[in-house]
Design a protein around this motif. Structure first.
Motif, PDB file in Angstrom:
ATOM      1  N   UNK A 192      -2.437  10.670  -2.710  1.00  0.00           N
ATOM      2  CA  UNK A 192      -2.910   9.340  -3.088  1.00  0.00           C
ATOM      3  C   UNK A 192      -2.030   8.275  -2.448  1.00  0.00           C
ATOM      4  N   UNK A 193      -0.712   8.525  -2.479  1.00  0.00           N
ATOM      5  CA  UNK A 193       0.203   7.552  -1.891  1.00  0.00           C
ATOM      6  C   UNK A 193      -0.041   7.428  -0.389  1.00  0.00           C
ATOM      7  N   UNK A 194      -0.287   8.572   0.275  1.00  0.00           N
ATOM      8  CA  UNK A 194      -0.564   8.528   1.715  1.00  0.00           C
ATOM      9  C   UNK A 194      -1.798   7.673   1.976  1.00  0.00           C
ATOM     10  N   UNK A 195      -2.801   7.860   1.120  1.00  0.00           N
ATOM     11  CA  UNK A 195      -4.023   7.071   1.249  1.00  0.00           C
ATOM     12  C   UNK A 195      -3.705   5.578   1.174  1.00  0.00           C
ATOM     13  N   UNK A 196      -2.859   5.211   0.189  1.00  0.00           N
ATOM     14  CA  UNK A 196      -2.497   3.794   0.045  1.00  0.00           C
ATOM     15  C   UNK A 196      -1.678   3.317   1.227  1.00  0.00           C
ATOM     16  N   UNK A 197      -0.759   4.178   1.698  1.00  0.00           N
ATOM     17  CA  UNK A 197       0.080   3.773   2.830  1.00  0.00           C
ATOM     18  C   UNK A 197      -0.796   3.455   4.029  1.00  0.00           C
ATOM     19  N   UNK A 198      -1.777   4.331   4.285  1.00  0.00           N
ATOM     20  CA  UNK A 198      -2.574   4.109   5.488  1.00  0.00           C
ATOM     21  C   UNK A 198      -3.448   2.874   5.342  1.00  0.00           C
ATOM     22  N   UNK A 199      -3.867   2.559   4.119  1.00  0.00           N
ATOM     23  CA  UNK A 199      -4.669   1.347   3.928  1.00  0.00           C
ATOM     24  C   UNK A 199      -3.830   0.099   4.072  1.00  0.00           C
ATOM     25  N   UNK A 200      -2.608   0.185   3.536  1.00  0.00           N
ATOM     26  CA  UNK A 200      -1.751  -0.984   3.518  1.00  0.00           C
ATOM     27  C   UNK A 200      -1.214  -1.289   4.919  1.00  0.00           C
ATOM     28  N   UNK A 201      -0.860  -0.267   5.645  1.00  0.00           N
ATOM     29  CA  UNK A 201      -0.158  -0.478   6.918  1.00  0.00           C
ATOM     30  C   UNK A 201      -0.997  -0.157   8.145  1.00  0.00           C
ATOM     31  N   UNK A 202      -2.160   0.484   7.975  1.00  0.00           N
ATOM     32  CA  UNK A 202      -2.927   0.982   9.107  1.00  0.00           C
ATOM     33  C   UNK A 202      -2.205   2.078   9.858  1.00  0.00           C
ATOM     34  N   UNK A 203      -1.253   2.711   9.232  1.00  0.00           N
ATOM     35  CA  UNK A 203      -0.613   3.878   9.839  1.00  0.00           C
ATOM     36  C   UNK A 203       0.020   4.644   8.696  1.00  0.00           C
ATOM     37  N   UNK A 204       0.552   5.817   8.987  1.00  0.00           N
ATOM     38  CA  UNK A 204       1.320   6.488   7.927  1.00  0.00           C
ATOM     39  C   UNK A 204       2.604   7.047   8.514  1.00  0.00           C
ATOM     40  N   UNK A 205       3.211   6.261   9.375  1.00  0.00           N
ATOM     41  CA  UNK A 205       4.462   6.672   9.990  1.00  0.00           C
ATOM     42  C   UNK A 205       5.605   6.236   9.093  1.00  0.00           C
ATOM     43  N   UNK A 206       6.285   7.216   8.525  1.00  0.00           N
ATOM     44  CA  UNK A 206       7.296   6.840   7.540  1.00  0.00           C
ATOM     45  C   UNK A 206       8.523   6.216   8.179  1.00  0.00           C
ATOM     46  N   UNK A 207       8.698   6.389   9.511  1.00  0.00           N
ATOM     47  CA  UNK A 207       9.874   5.737  10.098  1.00  0.00           C
ATOM     48  C   UNK A 207       9.658   4.239  10.195  1.00  0.00           C
ATOM     49  N   UNK A 208       8.402   3.806  10.030  1.00  0.00           N
ATOM     50  CA  UNK A 208       8.169   2.362  10.020  1.00  0.00           C
ATOM     51  C   UNK A 208       8.185   1.788   8.609  1.00  0.00           C
ATOM     52  N   UNK A 209       8.397   2.628   7.620  1.00  0.00           N
ATOM     53  CA  UNK A 209       8.614   2.129   6.254  1.00  0.00           C
ATOM     54  C   UNK A 209      10.098   1.791   6.143  1.00  0.00           C
ATOM     55  N   UNK A 210      10.462   0.624   6.584  1.00  0.00           N
ATOM     56  CA  UNK A 210      11.897   0.343   6.656  1.00  0.00           C
ATOM     57  C   UNK A 210      12.221  -1.067   6.191  1.00  0.00           C
ATOM     58  N   UNK A 211      11.381  -1.603   5.290  1.00  0.00           N
ATOM     59  CA  UNK A 211      11.665  -2.956   4.800  1.00  0.00           C
ATOM     60  C   UNK A 211      12.826  -2.939   3.809  1.00  0.00           C
ATOM     61  N   UNK A 212      12.987  -1.822   3.102  1.00  0.00           N
ATOM     62  CA  UNK A 212      13.990  -1.765   2.047  1.00  0.00           C
ATOM     63  C   UNK A 212      15.259  -1.129   2.581  1.00  0.00           C
ATOM     64  N   UNK A 213      16.277  -1.896   2.706  1.00  0.00           N
ATOM     65  CA  UNK A 213      17.571  -1.333   3.109  1.00  0.00           C
ATOM     66  C   UNK A 213      18.671  -2.311   2.742  1.00  0.00           C
ATOM     67  N   UNK A 214      19.922  -1.830   2.876  1.00  0.00           N
ATOM     68  CA  UNK A 214      21.036  -2.726   2.593  1.00  0.00           C
ATOM     69  C   UNK A 214      21.722  -3.120   3.876  1.00  0.00           C
TER      70      UNK A 214
END
Lengths: 214, 510
Positions: A192-214
């Motif tokens: 389900x999360x993958x489904x949401x990721x692809x809708x939200x971002x138009x991709x499901x590349x987890x290396x581009x999930x990088x907004x959250x960091x310190x």
């Protein structure tokens, strides 16, 4: 029986190498499903002749889930996400395969250390179980696509399951069912999360999930 | 000690589970929210009943309420009650905002987003309570594993309540990292099963009582391996560095009421599972091995957290790193043992209450300022006077200032370290605590007293002088928790002291 057991174990090693070396997402999904089928028939050869109702029920349930429902779910998630059918590894396929062989060596070494004083036999099976677990971990960290990470998790779970089988760890039926249910829901929630990721971002590349960091 | 009826446990598990199911069936919002509070009240009432005695192992010895269960169950129940009241107000507020206007982007440059369906949110919240209660009461290691993994699955949708890219990223990381961690814990369980079988011939069931009775005959090599894997697995869930990476993301992106539960209740549950296994190793004569590992993980967590607390620009992440620090303190306290072990159990209570209070206050700030940046959200004391006071009080409490509860428990842990002739550990611990204090003080004081940044004030129509309305639901829960922390700092009620001592004895942490 021993021959058949060894054959299944060798096939399991081959599925792992295929998971590492294949460039197609659908092939990887099918490979992990094949792994689940092999694990499903393994108890027939391990507990020669003494397949109880409990064992049969568990094998049937886990094969149905891991080889049927979950791959279907992941394939659907991948198709709906409209992603290209490519694995896109962070580590190249040749390197992955070479590292896979290294992991196999490591598993043999560790399995040597895990020999039990009284019990002979499960040595090769422990090797394969550890190898599958390690390959699963490696896939999780070295592949970009979210579906591949879910597959890595499944492979890891397969390896741990095989480990339990190697030492004939008998959890009670209720707990085994609970574990199976948890794995199923985990992959379901991941799907389900993958489904949401692809809708939200138009991709499901987890290396581009990088907004959250310190 | 009075033996209580087993139905009590079933009530504790089934009330939230049934209410969770009900949430998916009820369509209108108002009765569903009432159900949430009612279930929380029912759970709290049953937990209170459990204080009058203990429930002996039942259902094949798989579940029971001993002193340790009761301690963690009580903390969970209190927090959930506070959270349910806060959640009702919070959900109503979110609904009003969504209906009134298309949502403006937050200051953190997030695009407008919608929320996950409220029925799913409430249902998952209650399922989360049911799974956490199951962790607290389970005495079978396999069942415990199933329950811990179930807490992950019940809480993942909660983090993704605000449907935006950031919360999605946090949810994915939470799911994958915790699932992998928990998978390693399953391997640890298998190791334990092998350890329980290698010599004796007949396998020993994996219940705590059977294992403890046979502790002497467990294979030490496999037992050590099992502890290592279980510590890494459940330690991931507990947020021990270096396995903590999911924690700041999940805590900062989840709604504040969920962050409060994650930090105050979920991390404790993972801690309890580690304590159970640790108790087993002590019973098997391998206490030195597990203690040393706990001390190491504790020190690493405290150091990592202290480093990231300095100049932290996001106040919810700041609270998350503070949780990692306190989980480190708990592991350290148990690792040292003696007085420090007892202190660690008391600190569990203090940390949970304080951290939940801080997250509620953070939620109030976030609701008005619409940003998580410590630089933008300034002048809280003037804009939100009550929340501002709670925010400062919570900061003083969590950093271990007297007269709040955490001061007392941290003092016990330090005293324990010195009693155990380990002054260097006490010194390192103090240094990390001091760093954390300095790191948090800068941000908190700026937020409380500073003048609102011009950009933020303009965009949000915030007059820096006119106080905003602070509804009762947003003040009462954190205020009640804050008062409890204050009281615990000067007076520990005899029943609680007695319970702590009994729990320390059962868990072999002294």
């Amino acid at each position: 029986m021993k021959v058949w057991l060894d054959a299944v174990l060798v096939l399991l090693i081959l599925t792992n190498l295929r998971l590492l070396g294949s460039a197609r997402l659908t092939v990887c999904i099918r490979t992990v499903a094949a792994q689940a089928v092999l694990l499903g028939v393994l108890p027939l050869f391990v507990q020669a002749g003494a397949v109880t109702f409990r064992v049969a029920l568990l094998c049937a349930a886990s094969t149905l889930l891991k080889a049927g429902a979950l791959p279907w779910l992941l394939r659907r998630a991948a198709r709906e996400a409209n992603v290209r059918n490519e694995v896109e590894p962070l580590v190249g396929f040749t390197t992955s395969l070479l590292l896979g062989l290294a992991l196999l060596g490591l598993s043999m070494h560790v399995a040597d250390g895990l020999r039990l004083p009284g019990i002979e036999g499960p040595h090769f099976m422990v090797t394969v179980a550890l190898f599958t677990t390690l390959v699963g971990l490696f896939v999780i960290v070295s592949r970009v696509k979210a579906v591949m990470q879910a597959l890595g998790y499944l492979a890891m779970e397969n390896g741990i399951y095989a480990f339990g089988m190697a030492f004939a760890v008998e959890e009670t039926l209720l707990v085994e069912m609970g574990i199976l249910l948890d794995v199923f829901v985990a992959v379901l929630v991941m799907g389900i999360t993958i489904h949401h990721i692809s809708r939200e971002f138009d991709h499901m590349d987890t290396d581009r999930l990088s907004a959250l960091k310190d | 000690m009075q033996a209580l009826r087993a139905e009590l446990i079933w009530g504790l598990l089934l009330i939230p589970a049934a209410a969770a199911g009900g949430c998916f069936l009820i369509r209108p919002n108002a009765p569903r929210r009432a159900l949430l509070v009612l279930a929380a009240l029912g759970h709290a009432a049953l937990t209170l009943c459990a204080w009058s005695g203990a429930v002996r192992p039942t259902a094949y010895g798989w579940i029971a309420i001993d002193a340790a269960s009761l301690l963690f169950l009580s903390v969970t129940s209190i927090l959930f009650l506070a959270a349910s009241i806060y959640a009702v107000g919070y959900l109503a507020q979110e609904q009003r905002q969504l209906q009134s206007a298309p949502r403006e982007p937050d200051l953190d440059e997030e695009p407008p987003f919608t929320n996950y369906p409220e029925a799913t949110f409430t249902g998952c919240l209650l399922a989360f309570l049911a799974t956490m209660s199951l962790v607290a009461v389970s005495r079978h290691l396999g069942l415990m594993w199933v329950a811990v993994e179930a807490t992950t699955l019940a809480s993942a949708p909660l983090i993704y309540f605000h449907r935006n890219s950031r919360s999605l990223e946090a949810t994915w990381k939470y799911l994958v990292i915790c699932s992998v961690g928990i998978a390693l814990a399953l391997l640890g369980n298998f190791f334990l099963a092998v350890a329980a079988r290698s010599y004796g011939g007949t396998p020993i069931p994996l219940t705590l009582d059977d294992l403890a009775a046979a502790a002497g005959s467990l294979d030490p090599r496999w037992l050590k391996g099992a502890f290592l894997l279980l510590l890494v697995g459940y330690g991931t869930k507990m947020g021990l560095a270096p396995l903590h990476t999911w924690l700041p993301d999940a805590h900062s992106e989840a709604p504040s009421v969920v962050s409060a539960l994650l930090s105050g209740a979920l991390l404790n549950c993972a801690f309890l599972t580690i304590l159970r296994v640790h108790g087993l190793l002590v019973a098997a004569g391998l206490g030195a091995f597990s203690r040393e590992l706990l001390v190491d993980f504790g020190l690493i967590s405290m150091t990592v957290a202290a480093v990231f607390l300095i100049r932290q620009a996001d106040y919810k992440r700041m609270l998350a790193y503070s949780s990692i620090e306190h989980m480190g303190i708990l592991a350290l306290g148990v690792g040292i043992g003696g007085l420090a072990g007892l202190g660690a159990l008391l600190h569990t209570v203090n940390h949970s209450l304080t951290k939940a209070m801080l997250f509620f206050a953070a939620g109030n700030i976030l609701a008005v300022y619409r940003t998580k940046s410590t630089d933008q959200a300034r002048g809280v004391l003037r804009v939100l006077p009550l929340t501002g006071v709670l925010w400062i009080a919570g900061f003083l409490a969590i950093t271990g200032s007297p007269p709040f509860g955490p001061f007392l428990s941290e003092f016990m842990i330090l005293k324990g370290a010195i009693d155990a002739h380990r002054p260097w550990i006490a010194a390192a611990c103090l240094a990390a605590l001091a760093l954390a204090f300095i790191g948090m003080a800068g941000a908190v004081i700026n937020m409380a007293y500073g003048t609102a940044a011009p950009g933020a004030a303009q965009r949000l129509d915030l007059s820096p002088i006119v106080p905003q309305r602070e509804p009762l639901w947003s003040i009462l829960p954190p205020l009640a928790l804050g008062l409890a922390v204050l009281i615990l700092g000067v007076y520990i009620p005899p029943p609680l002291g007695d319970l702590l001592r009994r729990a320390a004895e059962i868990l072999h942490v002294q």
